[in-house]
Design a protein around this motif. Structure first.
Motif, short mmCIF file in Angstrom:
data_model
loop_
_atom_site.label_atom_id
_atom_site.label_comp_id
_atom_site.label_asym_id
_atom_site.label_seq_id
_atom_site.Cartn_x
_atom_site.Cartn_y
_atom_site.Cartn_z
N ASN A 110 6.73 30.07 18.80
CA ASN A 110 6.83 31.40 18.22
C ASN A 110 7.23 32.39 19.31
O ASN A 110 6.83 32.24 20.47
CB ASN A 110 5.49 31.84 17.62
CG ASN A 110 5.12 31.00 16.41
OD1 ASN A 110 6.00 30.44 15.76
ND2 ASN A 110 3.83 30.89 16.14
N ARG A 111 8.04 33.39 18.97
CA ARG A 111 8.47 34.37 19.95
C ARG A 111 7.30 35.28 20.33
O ARG A 111 6.35 35.44 19.55
CB ARG A 111 9.66 35.18 19.46
CG ARG A 111 9.36 36.11 18.31
CD ARG A 111 10.62 36.80 17.80
NE ARG A 111 10.33 37.71 16.73
CZ ARG A 111 9.96 38.98 16.88
NH1 ARG A 111 9.79 39.48 18.09
NH2 ARG A 111 9.73 39.74 15.83
N LYS A 112 7.38 35.90 21.54
CA LYS A 112 6.35 36.82 21.97
C LYS A 112 6.51 38.13 21.22
O LYS A 112 7.58 38.73 21.27
CB LYS A 112 6.49 37.11 23.47
CG LYS A 112 6.15 35.95 24.37
CD LYS A 112 6.33 36.34 25.82
CE LYS A 112 6.09 35.16 26.73
NZ LYS A 112 6.37 35.48 28.12
N ARG A 113 5.47 38.57 20.55
CA ARG A 113 5.53 39.84 19.83
C ARG A 113 4.99 40.92 20.75
O ARG A 113 3.78 41.11 20.89
CB ARG A 113 4.75 39.76 18.52
CG ARG A 113 5.39 38.77 17.55
CD ARG A 113 4.84 38.86 16.16
NE ARG A 113 5.25 40.10 15.50
CZ ARG A 113 4.43 40.90 14.84
NH1 ARG A 113 3.14 40.61 14.76
NH2 ARG A 113 4.89 41.98 14.27
N ILE A 114 5.91 41.62 21.41
CA ILE A 114 5.55 42.62 22.42
C ILE A 114 5.30 43.97 21.75
O ILE A 114 5.92 44.30 20.74
CB ILE A 114 6.69 42.71 23.46
CG1 ILE A 114 6.78 41.37 24.21
CG2 ILE A 114 6.49 43.83 24.43
CD1 ILE A 114 7.96 41.24 25.11
N ALA A 115 4.38 44.74 22.32
CA ALA A 115 4.05 46.10 21.85
C ALA A 115 3.45 46.09 20.46
O ALA A 115 3.80 46.90 19.60
CB ALA A 115 5.27 47.00 21.90
N ARG A 116 2.52 45.17 20.21
CA ARG A 116 1.83 45.12 18.91
C ARG A 116 0.32 45.22 19.10
O ARG A 116 -0.43 44.47 18.51
CB ARG A 116 2.20 43.83 18.17
CG ARG A 116 3.65 43.74 17.71
CD ARG A 116 3.95 44.80 16.64
NE ARG A 116 5.33 44.74 16.17
CZ ARG A 116 6.35 45.36 16.75
NH1 ARG A 116 6.15 46.06 17.86
NH2 ARG A 116 7.55 45.28 16.24
N GLY A 117 -0.08 46.13 19.98
CA GLY A 117 -1.51 46.38 20.15
C GLY A 117 -2.11 45.64 21.33
O GLY A 117 -1.57 44.65 21.79
N THR A 118 -3.26 46.16 21.79
CA THR A 118 -3.91 45.58 22.97
C THR A 118 -4.46 44.18 22.69
O THR A 118 -4.55 43.36 23.60
CB THR A 118 -5.06 46.48 23.45
OG1 THR A 118 -5.92 46.75 22.33
CG2 THR A 118 -4.54 47.76 24.03
N GLY A 119 -4.81 43.89 21.47
CA GLY A 119 -5.36 42.58 21.12
C GLY A 119 -4.35 41.47 21.32
O GLY A 119 -4.72 40.31 21.51
N SER A 120 -3.08 41.80 21.27
CA SER A 120 -2.05 40.77 21.44
C SER A 120 -1.93 40.35 22.89
O SER A 120 -1.32 39.33 23.19
CB SER A 120 -0.69 41.30 20.97
OG SER A 120 -0.19 42.27 21.87
N SER B 276 3.59 47.00 27.53
CA SER B 276 4.53 46.08 26.89
C SER B 276 5.37 45.32 27.90
O SER B 276 6.59 45.23 27.76
CB SER B 276 5.42 46.83 25.91
OG SER B 276 4.64 47.52 24.98
N THR B 277 4.76 44.79 28.92
CA THR B 277 5.36 43.95 29.97
C THR B 277 6.40 44.69 30.83
O THR B 277 7.15 44.07 31.56
CB THR B 277 6.03 42.68 29.41
OG1 THR B 277 7.23 43.04 28.72
CG2 THR B 277 5.10 41.94 28.47
N ARG B 278 6.41 46.05 30.75
CA ARG B 278 7.42 46.80 31.51
C ARG B 278 6.86 47.40 32.80
O ARG B 278 7.60 48.07 33.52
CB ARG B 278 7.97 47.95 30.67
CG ARG B 278 8.90 47.50 29.55
CD ARG B 278 9.24 48.67 28.67
NE ARG B 278 10.19 48.33 27.64
CZ ARG B 278 11.45 48.74 27.61
NH1 ARG B 278 11.91 49.50 28.59
NH2 ARG B 278 12.23 48.41 26.63
N GLY B 279 5.61 47.19 33.11
CA GLY B 279 5.03 47.79 34.30
C GLY B 279 4.74 49.26 34.07
O GLY B 279 4.76 49.72 32.93
N HIS B 280 4.43 50.01 35.14
CA HIS B 280 4.07 51.42 34.99
C HIS B 280 5.20 52.34 35.43
O HIS B 280 5.74 52.18 36.52
CB HIS B 280 2.82 51.72 35.83
CG HIS B 280 1.60 51.02 35.31
ND1 HIS B 280 0.90 51.48 34.24
CD2 HIS B 280 1.00 49.87 35.69
CE1 HIS B 280 -0.10 50.66 33.98
NE2 HIS B 280 -0.06 49.66 34.87
#
Length: 148
Positions: free
Chosen positions: A15-25, A31-35
């Motif tokens: 399954n693909r990574k569902r990025i930016a779908r809440g902290t529980g994910s 969303s893996t972009r750093g600060h």
């Protein structure tokens, strides 16, 4: 078996990574972009070849060479190809139109006949240029050379 019953082999897909779908994910927040910084923002696009301020490869490597604007490119055609064409068509004259029709040259090409191979049949050849060895070989078997 039908097309609608085909399935990938067990364990071959993920399954693909569902990025930016809440902290529980586990991939919410940044969303893996750093600060901060341009790379974290939407619409970011880097210039091609940009190496983060380091001198880019294209500027590190020195310029060299020269492109002659007056260079004339010839399409090379050897005697063995001419012999093959002459036997295929059973022709005693080969001109530019014959070469075009048989895929040896395009409309805007300049053709030069080179001396690789052997010519056994008498052929009258017309082309834009001839090497001295090709011209000698054509005339040796009794053919003629015509420059366009």
């Amino acid at each position: 078996m039908d097309l609608n019953s085909l399935r990938p082999a067990e364990g071959s897909t993920k399954n693909r990574k569902r990025i930016a779908r809440g902290t529980g994910s586990g991939r919410g927040g940044t969303s893996t972009r750093g600060h901060k910084g341009a790379k974290s923002r939407s619409g970011y696009k880097s210039k091609g070849g940009f190496e983060g301020g380091q001198m880019p490869l294209q500027r590190r490597v020195p310029k060299f060479g020269f492109t002659n604007p007056n260079r004339v490119e010839y399409k090379a055609l050897n005697l063995d190809s001419l012999q093959e064409l002459a036997t295929k068509l059973n022709a005693d004259t080969i001109d530019f139109n014959t070469l075009m029709e048989n895929g040896f040259a395009q409309k805007n090409d300049l053709v030069k006949i080179l001396g690789r191979g052997e010519l056994t049949s008498k052929v009258n050849v017309s082309a834009h240029k001839f090497s001295s060895s090709a011209q000698a070989a054509i005339e040796k078997v009794g053919g003629t050379v015509t420059k366009l």
